[in-house]
Design a protein around this motif. Structure first.
Motif, mmCIF file in Angstrom:
data_model
loop_
_atom_site.group_PDB
_atom_site.id
_atom_site.type_symbol
_atom_site.label_atom_id
_atom_site.label_comp_id
_atom_site.label_asym_id
_atom_site.label_seq_id
_atom_site.Cartn_x
_atom_site.Cartn_y
_atom_site.Cartn_z
ATOM 1 N N SER A 244 102.972 46.074 97.590
ATOM 2 C CA SER A 244 103.878 46.818 98.474
ATOM 3 C C SER A 244 105.164 46.042 98.741
ATOM 4 O O SER A 244 105.159 44.812 98.822
ATOM 5 C CB SER A 244 103.193 47.133 99.810
ATOM 6 O OG SER A 244 102.935 45.941 100.531
ATOM 7 N N GLU B 26 103.927 50.097 95.449
ATOM 8 C CA GLU B 26 104.577 51.152 96.232
ATOM 9 C C GLU B 26 105.749 50.523 96.991
ATOM 10 O O GLU B 26 105.602 49.459 97.606
ATOM 11 C CB GLU B 26 103.603 51.773 97.239
ATOM 12 C CG GLU B 26 102.390 52.425 96.618
ATOM 13 C CD GLU B 26 102.623 53.881 96.269
ATOM 14 O OE1 GLU B 26 103.660 54.437 96.701
ATOM 15 O OE2 GLU B 26 101.778 54.458 95.561
ATOM 16 N N PRO C 296 98.733 47.068 102.359
ATOM 17 C CA PRO C 296 98.486 46.631 100.983
ATOM 18 C C PRO C 296 97.083 46.071 100.829
ATOM 19 O O PRO C 296 96.478 45.565 101.779
ATOM 20 C CB PRO C 296 99.546 45.546 100.769
ATOM 21 C CG PRO C 296 99.834 45.024 102.137
ATOM 22 C CD PRO C 296 99.703 46.214 103.059
#
Length: 726
Positions: A56, A99, A226
């Motif tokens: 992340s 992400e 995460p």
């Protein structure tokens, strides 16, 4: 949610400056800490860390621009794209588990020209499904999201004053005319100075929680934490830590709402650190308008024994509007500080490079405070009232617990001062040892290209009169619209103003209706608009046009011609641009003539002219200042010439009257320009589209008028119920 070990922990140590729940949310351990000075170092460190992200990347900021280059090289050595947006997209394409969440403030329109145009629709923010971009609009009216945080894998975090946006990149040399210091459009900008703190460990995980909470409050879907990544940390291998095993305090500002009380940890941490200072307080901050903080500094200066206070701020930057508002507030408080400096322990400076021209300044944007080389804080919070309670902010701080941490703070301060003064850390340290005084040390340097210059507190008297108090420009808490409206418009003003606004709206509708009837009814046989157009053309072509217009407005100023009709005719004859210029100039000149006449007429005569409206106008103007003139121009208590005469008879100060009229007539003039321009279009071309636009313009102005009348009515109802705040 993360485990409790990843959240800031409370501490019961009574000797610590930090008190969770008061001046911080808690303490979280960072295995490593380093300080990044200026955008070149921060952008490069972020790029290296982000390239190692496994799960992340969270980015939250006041402004974020997808097209900024993270490194000055056209072809970066790491092989990734140069610009931020393309770089992030390349990372998620390479790593299917990554992400990226980007949260930026849904900014006020006043900043539109300085920001990325329509960022939601930029390809960089929408081309990959695992790059999530959102604008955060969940703030009180006039408030902003001002936190600047990056968290990678909940394992590494950056907090400071730097946004990943344009006009932030610079080296610590702050060289004049650095060809690399340009916007994405290639436009050069002034040298820029700022700071970041980089942390890892539990502190980074706690900041990850804070960012996800910010996403929740924005109304967006909250990112999942995460996964635990057991591989190497994203800490860049070529960046050395400057302190280790540090307990980091996370301090926040958050405005309150119906469910939550405001969080003012940042303000309390400032006050507590100032109170705890023994030898010196070193501050770098973009602003100096936080009233309570400045008063705390002034209190320390008044005492016979206390710390030296060194403040670095910026001399310019921020544009004309900011200089006219926050710059004036800072000058007022700076005067207050210097008046309190009875024992000569204050120095307020701005950094300067002698190679810059007279229009260029080093834009000091940092938000740093160091106390006794024992406490350091870096973050997003300005020394401004709004950063104490209105905007969202985040600062990191730590208190030295051993010699190594103490030396890390001292080295940071000496590096900053040595750069600002154009000397080496070694020379600065030797002079500090000799002088035992920061102020004396600063005075010994400054003969080279880099200097610290005394920051002026001079304010032009007219500008000082123009700028209102801090509660309107730099509020500490959300502005209550009802309170603001009630202060601007007391009951007698509201009632008389509402009736006149209704009259103005009726007049405009009638004029527009007549123009339409001339085209679509038998009235067209009585009046020939083509003849009017020809007459308008003759007036416009005449060399006497400016004098004719001036004479008309001078007549309107003493009541010979209705002002509204005159403005509409001016726009219809000369068009929106030239007509607007003529109308605004005429209104201002006419108002000044009316003021002069009012001063030279007897009060009895003015009373007879004004009649029963005199008391309403006189009471409003008796409050004095630009705000009173502004109020009677925005919501007219009486006709334009009556206000002019009564203001003159009331001996209103000329510059207050002029500036209040200058600003107060603008909104109404814009509305009348919109109507007049559409009337002009119908006169010259009765195309149905022009007629439709005239109707739409009338409805738009009517809607605005009805909105104002609704506010005035609500204020009356609240007042009857005792609900309008004082």
């Amino acid at each position: 949610m993360t485990d409790t070990k990843d959240k800031p922990r409370d501490t019961g140590d009574s000797s610590s400056l930090f008190r969770p729940g008061h001046n911080c949310s808690g303490l979280a351990r960072a295995r490593r800490v380093t300080f990044l000075i200026d955008g070149a170092d921060y952008f490069a460190a972020f790029r290296k860390a982000a390239a190692q992200a496994k799960s992340s990347i969270y980015i939250v900021g006041w402004d974020i621009h997808s097209s900024i280059p993270l490194v000055p090289e056209e072809d970066p050595e790491d092989g990734f794209p140069r610009d931020l947006g393309d770089f992030l997209n390349a990372l998620v394409k390479r790593n299917k588990d990554l992400e990226v969440h980007v949260l930026a403030w849904d900014f006020a329109m006043i900043y539109a020209l300085d920001r990325e145009f329509l960022p939601l629709y930029r390809p960089a923010w929408s081309s990959h499904r695992r790059v999530h971009f959102k604008l955060d609009a969940n703030h009180p009216t006039g408030g902003s999201h001002h936190q600047k945080i990056v968290v990678i894998d909940d394992a590494l975090a950056f907090v400071g004053g730097l946004d990943l946006t344009t006009k932030r990149w610079d080296t610590s040399e702050h060289r004049p005319d650095d060809p690399r210091r340009v916007t994405p459009q290639g436009e050069p900008y002034c040298p820029f100075h700022d700071l970041e703190m980089m942390v890892d460990g539990e502190a980074a995980a706690a900041l990850g929680e804070l960012v996800r909470e910010r996403w929740r409050k924005s109304g967006a879907k909250v990112p999942k934490p995460p996964r635990r990544v057991n591989s190497t940390s994203p800490w860049p291998s070529d960046i050395e830590h400057q302190a280790q095993e540090v307990d980091i305090a996370i301090a926040r500002t958050e405005p309150g709402d119906n469910q939550n009380a405001p969080v003012q940890e940042i303000k309390h941490l400032y006050l507590d650190a100032i109170a705890a200072a023994e030898r010196f307080i070193y501050i770098e901050n973009q602003y100096l308008t936080a009233t309570e903080i400045v008063e705390a500094l002034a209190d320390r200066l008044r005492r016979p024994k206390g710390p030296e206070i060194v403040i670095l701020s910026r001399a310019g930057g921020g544009g004309w509007m900011e200089q006219m508002t926050m710059g004036v507030l800072r000058a007022r408080l700076l005067k207050h500080l210097r008046a309190a400096d009875e024992h000569q322990r204050l120095g307020v400076f701005y950094p300067h490079h002698k190679g810059l021209n007279s229009k260029e300044k080093i834009d000091l944007h940092s938000k740093l405070m160091i106390v006794d080389d024992r406490v350091v804080r870096i973050g997003s919070a300005n020394l401004a009232n709004r950063s104490m309670g209105y905007d969202t902010e985040c600062d990191l701080a730590f208190e030295a617990q051993n010699d190594a941490q103490h030396n890390a703070i001292r080295t940071l301060r000496q590096r900053l001062l040595s750069e600002h003064l154009g000397t080496s850390i070694e020379e600065l340290d030797a002079e500090e040892t000799k002088q035992s005084s920061l102020l004396a040390t600063i005075a010994r340097f400054g003969t080279g290209e880099r200097t610290l210059e005394r920051l002026s507190d001079e304010i032009d008297e007219d500008v000082d009169d123009l700028v209102p108090e801090a509660d309107l420009i730099d509020p500490e808490e959300p502005i209550d619209p009802d309170r603001f409206a009630a202060q601007m418009m007391p009951p007698d003003h509201r009632r008389s103003g509402a009736s006149r606004l209704a009259l103005v709206a009726t007049f405009l509708i009638a004029v527009a209706a007549l123009v339409m009837l001339w085209r679509w009814s038998p009235l067209g046989g009585w009046f020939h608009l083509e003849k009017l157009a020809e007459a308008a053309e003759a007036i416009r072509a005449s060399g006497m046009a400016p004098l004719v217009v001036l004479g008309a407005y001078l007549g309107a100023a003493v009541g010979l011609i209705p002002v509204i009709l005159l403005v509409v005719l001016t726009i219809a004859i000369f068009g929106p641009l030239l007509g607007f210029a003529y109308a605004w100039s005429g209104l201002l000149l006419g108002a000044m003539l009316g003021l002069w006449v009012g001063r030279h007429l007897s009060r009895d005569l003015v009373r007879r002219v004004a009649g029963k409206r005199l008391n309403n106008v006189s009471r409003r103007l008796a409050q004095g200042g630009i705000r009173a003139i502004l109020a009677v121009r925005l919501i007219p208590v009486a006709a334009f010439p009556v206000v002019n005469l009564v203001a003159g008879a009331s001996r209103v100060r000329t510059r207050h009257f002029f500036l209040g009229t200058l600003m107060g007539t603008l909104p109404g003039l814009v509305a009348l320009t919109l109507i007049g321009d559409r009337i002009r279009a119908v006169v010259y071309d009765a195309d149905p589209w022009n007629v439709f636009l005239l109707g739409a313009a009338v409805l738009l102005v009517l809607g605005g008028t009805l909105g104002i009348l609704r506010i005035l009515k609500r204020l009356d109802l609240l007042e009857k119920k005792g609900g309008v705040p004082n």
